[in-house]
Structures are given as C-alpha cells and as structure tokens.
Enzyme design. Structure first.
Site, short mmCIF file in Angstrom:
data_model
loop_
_atom_site.label_atom_id
_atom_site.label_comp_id
_atom_site.label_asym_id
_atom_site.label_seq_id
_atom_site.Cartn_x
_atom_site.Cartn_y
_atom_site.Cartn_z
N LYS A 80 65.36 -32.09 -48.27
CA LYS A 80 64.47 -32.77 -49.21
C LYS A 80 63.06 -32.82 -48.64
O LYS A 80 62.90 -33.00 -47.43
CB LYS A 80 65.02 -34.20 -49.43
CG LYS A 80 64.30 -35.01 -50.48
CD LYS A 80 64.99 -36.37 -50.64
CE LYS A 80 64.38 -37.20 -51.73
NZ LYS A 80 65.10 -38.49 -51.93
N SER A 155 66.67 -39.49 -56.64
CA SER A 155 65.44 -38.73 -56.55
C SER A 155 65.64 -37.37 -55.86
O SER A 155 64.77 -36.51 -55.96
CB SER A 155 64.40 -39.53 -55.76
OG SER A 155 64.87 -39.75 -54.42
N SER A 179 69.74 -42.20 -54.23
CA SER A 179 69.16 -40.86 -54.39
C SER A 179 69.96 -39.70 -53.82
O SER A 179 69.62 -38.55 -54.08
CB SER A 179 67.75 -40.82 -53.79
OG SER A 179 66.88 -41.44 -54.69
N1 GLN Z 1 66.52 -44.48 -58.15
C1 GLN Z 1 66.33 -45.48 -57.14
C2 GLN Z 1 64.87 -45.87 -57.08
O1 GLN Z 1 64.13 -45.36 -57.83
C3 GLN Z 1 66.78 -44.98 -55.80
C4 GLN Z 1 65.85 -44.03 -55.18
C5 GLN Z 1 66.26 -43.57 -53.82
O2 GLN Z 1 67.40 -43.75 -53.40
N2 GLN Z 1 65.33 -42.97 -53.13
O3 GLN Z 1 64.47 -46.68 -56.30
#
Ligand code: GLN
Length: 476
Positions: A80, A155, A179
């Site tokens: 990532k 994400s 994410s």
């Molecule tokens: N979707 C969650 C957020 O927006 C988790 C994001 C993540 O784990 N980086 O905070």
C-alpha cells in the site's frame, strides 16, 4: 499449469525451489498481468518493473545457491502506498505527497526484502487510509476485479484488487478501522489485521497511531501465516512492538484445532445486516458446527458507541499526524509567498474534501473547551469497549461476525453521504481501539456473485488460533 500470477505463495515457493520456473519468470508474469489489468482496474499508483526484475535476479541467485532462502524468496508482492520504500515515490493516496520520494524503508518492507520477496509496486488507497471504497484517492479510484461496477472496498482497495487479479502474489496493507478487512471481504481474498504492535509501524505513514495495524492481504490463510511469520516481531524503531515471540504460524497450521466455542455477538446480527450476508454467515456457522464447534450468543453492549468513539479518537490523532504536511518538508511545493499564505494555499489545494473534513473534526474535538466533551469521553468509551471484548473473549475462544454489513456497493453510492460511508465500517472499527487481531476470510458469494467475508476475532496475540480455525474452514 495455472498462469504463474494466479499461484499462491505456498505453491510458487515450492515450484521455485524445485526449479520449475525462475523468480524472473514469475515476476514477469505478474508484471504482464499488471499491464493487462491496470487500464481497467487501476490498483497501483506506482509500478516498479525495473526494480522488481533486478530483485528477482538477486532472488534467483539465492535460490540457485540455496543460501538464505525463505518461503518468500523470489515471491512478488505489492505494498500500500502508505509505506516508505527507499528511492520510490510514496504518496499515501494524497495529492499533498505527490512526487515525495522515500528516504528510507519501512520496517515491514525491509523485512520482506530481507526475506527475498520482490516489490512490484505501490497500491492505490484512500488518502492516508481515510475511506472504505478507495474512491477518495487523489489518483483515481480502483475497480473491483470481481465486478468493475463495484468498489473494491477501502482504504486498501488497491491491495485487495491487486491480489485478486494477480498483480503480485500478496500485498501489505494497513488497517486503522477495517482497511485490510473491508477490501479483503469485497475482493474475495484473505485479510489479517494483526494485534496492535505485532508488526512494526516504523516507516508507515500514520493515520491514527494508536489504531494503525499492518498486515497482509493474501489468497489463502496459509499464505497469510507465511507473510506474518516474516513481518511480525519487536522493532527497536517502534516502541509499541512488544517483545512477544513470533510463533511459526505456518507450522502451527498443521495442528488440528480444538473443538472451540464460537461467540456470536448479537449486536452484529441485528438490524441493518443484509439478508444475503446473513445467510452466507449462517452457513459458515453451520459448517463450523458440523466440524464439532459449539456456538454461544454473547453481547458487546458498547458496540452502539463504537463508530462515534472510533472517529473522535481516530480523527483527533489524524489531525495531529497530518499537521506535518506543510508543503515544505514533504512533496508538493507552492508559490514563494509569506508563510501563512503558503500553508493555506498548499494545504487548501492539496487536501481533498474528505481529508479536510477529518482534519477539521479532529482539530475541533481536541480544541480547548471541547476536549472533555468529545475526546475524553471517547477515551472512556474505548476503555469500555476493551472491557466488553475482554469479558466475552474469556467466555468463548473466538468471535465470528460478518466483516461488512453488506456486499460491495457501487461507485458513487455512498459518496454523497459521508456518514453512510462511515457507517459501513460498523463491524470492523471496534477492533482497532481494542487492539485484538481479526481476520477476514471469504465465506461465500451473493446471487450476483459478489464476495462476502466473515470476520474472526481472537484475544491479543492469538493470530495462530485465527489461522488455525480459518484454515480449517477454508480447506473443509
Ligand atoms: N474506513 C475506516 C476509516 O475511514 C477505516 C480506515 C482504515 O482502516 N484505514 O477510518
């Protein structure tokens, strides 16, 4: 034989050792696959073909001499774009870091390089991990390879998509509130959010430092166990990595799991759960029962406050972590004006709506006069959530829930409604404030053939238990 890019790590590693093909051939197969699929999927922000082939040649040498090899030697992977990779661009999916070249390697990447794995590129994501669909990326969204009308989750959507289509045999992603697990669920692959501190955060671009967990997205449970073995452990650069021994996770898979009791938290099976997801999860529970497992309904009463507490703390930490992006030290340069105008212009133009929303909410929650009302109350809730989980994980061996309340959604479906997007994380966000490990495993597909994942949750540092029971499900 199957195309090389579709092999698992375990399969490819075996064949590489036997000399059936070389790492250069395997890497080239993944790079060709990336070339073929990227115009449609866009899982990558940066592809590193020359670097990958150079590393593959080194790996072939190691394999040939049969010296210092590991099951990851010669295996192509992606990471990532929130991890520093020396000499390669690292953007965190944000415009503010466009053109930023890493000065050093994140520990997780360094460990993989030491094990002989081959970096093929950096995957797309919502900026700084802010999102559940990869639609907020400054570099354009990623499509779900299973069905391109749908989001890949987020994400770490680029990592989920890359693994699903064969752009590398595994990917390293990051999970602050789901994410890793969300894209794993949406793309039909396996995603582990390890115990907080199990894998070093050194060199990862922070979203919320007390939540951020680093883990693999893989095709199988066994592959996840292999990657965790070589990436976990104490790191002197990260004081939150405890000195807990790293078990031989793949080896432990060979042991037959006990007849465990599965906890089913009733708050995860109520209103708002999609009918098809419910049916798929119910049949997974049935499968475990047929294997001799018992189930028990448990309750996590503070679940209803989890999203609120998660976002107040997470965004408070994010607002302070993102204060360093001033356009001077990293990436993006602005016009030469006075300091205030400079900062305002660079941050104003480079952060998108979602990044600004999160910085503003976090700053507000931390500001004098509001801190007690929001931040401190959220911290109290975090404590209560921890107590909830400690209690139920004492009553049962592990918990089983759906990973996401619904199957993948379509592009644009949640974009106009930030709150709806945040609510999609209802089942994943509690885990990070608590710090326990959670694994998302493919559980089935809907009538439209969209993947649905189930989430298994265990006590701190019990990744081996998760792997054991998930492997049993996967292979039975
Ligand atoms: N979707 C969650 C957020 O927006 C988790 C994001 C993540 O784990 N980086 O905070």
């Amino acid at each position: 034989m199957k195309p090389l890019y579709s092999l698992t790590i375990a399969e490819a590693s075996e064949l590489l050792k036997k000399g059936e093909f070389t790492s250069v051939e395997l890497t080239q197969a993944c790079l060709d696959r990336i070339k073929e699929k990227e115009p449609e999927i866009h899982a990558f922000i940066t592809v590193t073909p020359d670097y990958a082939l150079k590393k593959a040649r080194e790996a072939d040498k190691r394999l040939k001499e049969n010296k210092d090899t590991t099951p990851l030697t010669g295996i192509p992977y992606s990471i990532k774009d929130v991890y520093n990779t020396k000499g390669i661009q690292t953007t965190a999916g944000s415009k503010i870091l466009e053109g930023h070249i890493s000065q050093y390697n994140a520990t997780v990447h360094q460990k993989l390089e030491d094990a002989g794995a081959i970096l093929v590129g950096k995957t797309n994501c919502d900026p700084f991990g802010f999102g559940s669909s990869t639609e907020y990326s400054a570099y354009g969204s990623t499509k779900n390879p299973v069905n391109t009308d749908y989001v890949p989750g987020g994400s770490s959507g680029g990592s989920g998509a890359a693994v699903a289509y064969g752009g590398g045999l595994f990917s390293i992603a990051e999970d602050t509130g789901g994410s890793i697990r969300c894209p794993a669920s949406f793309c039909g692959v396996v995603g582990l959010k390890p115990t907080y501190g199990r894998v070093s955060r050194y060199g990862s671009i922070a979203y919320a430092s007390s939540y951020d967990s680093i883990g693999p997205i893989t095709k199988t449970v066994k592959d996840s166990a292999i990657v965790l073995k070589y990436t976990a452990g104490k790191d002197l650069h990260d004081a939150t990595t405890p000195d807990v021994p790293v078990p031989d996770y793949p080896e432990l898979l060979k042991e037959k799991p006990g007849k465990f009791t599965i906890g089913l938290p009733k708050e995860y099976y109520g209103e708002g759960l999609d009918r098809e997801v419910r049916e798929i999860i119910d049949s997974a529970i049935e499968a475990y029962k047929n294997l001799g497992f018992k189930t028990k309904e448990v309750s996590l009463p503070y679940t209803k406050y989890a999203i609120a507490a998660y976002y107040v703390i997470g965004l408070s930490e994010a607002s302070s972590n993102l204060a360093r992006y001033d356009g001077i030290r990293y990436g993006q340069k602005g016009e030469d004006t006075d300091w205030n105008t400079y900062m305002e212009t660079v941050r104003g133009e480079s952060f998108n709506e979602e990044e600004k929303r999160r910085i503003m909410i976090g700053t507000f929650a931390l500001s004098a006069g509001y801190q007690d009302q929001y931040y401190k109350r959220a911290q109290k809730l975090r404590e209560l959530l921890k107590q909830d989980f400690a209690r139920v994980l004492n009553e049962v061996d592990f918990l089983l829930t759906p990973t996401m309340p619904a199957p993948p959604f379509k592009f644009g479906e949640n974009m106009g409604d930030p709150l709806k997007m945040w609510l999609a994380d209802a089942f994943t966000v509690s885990i990070n404030p608590v710090g326990v490990p959670a694994l998302s495993v493919p559980a089935g597909t809907t009538e439209d053939e969209l993947p649905v994942g189930m989430q298994l949750i265990a006590p701190h540092f019990k990744e081996d238990l998760l792997y054991n029971v998930a492997h049993l499900f996967e292979t039975s």
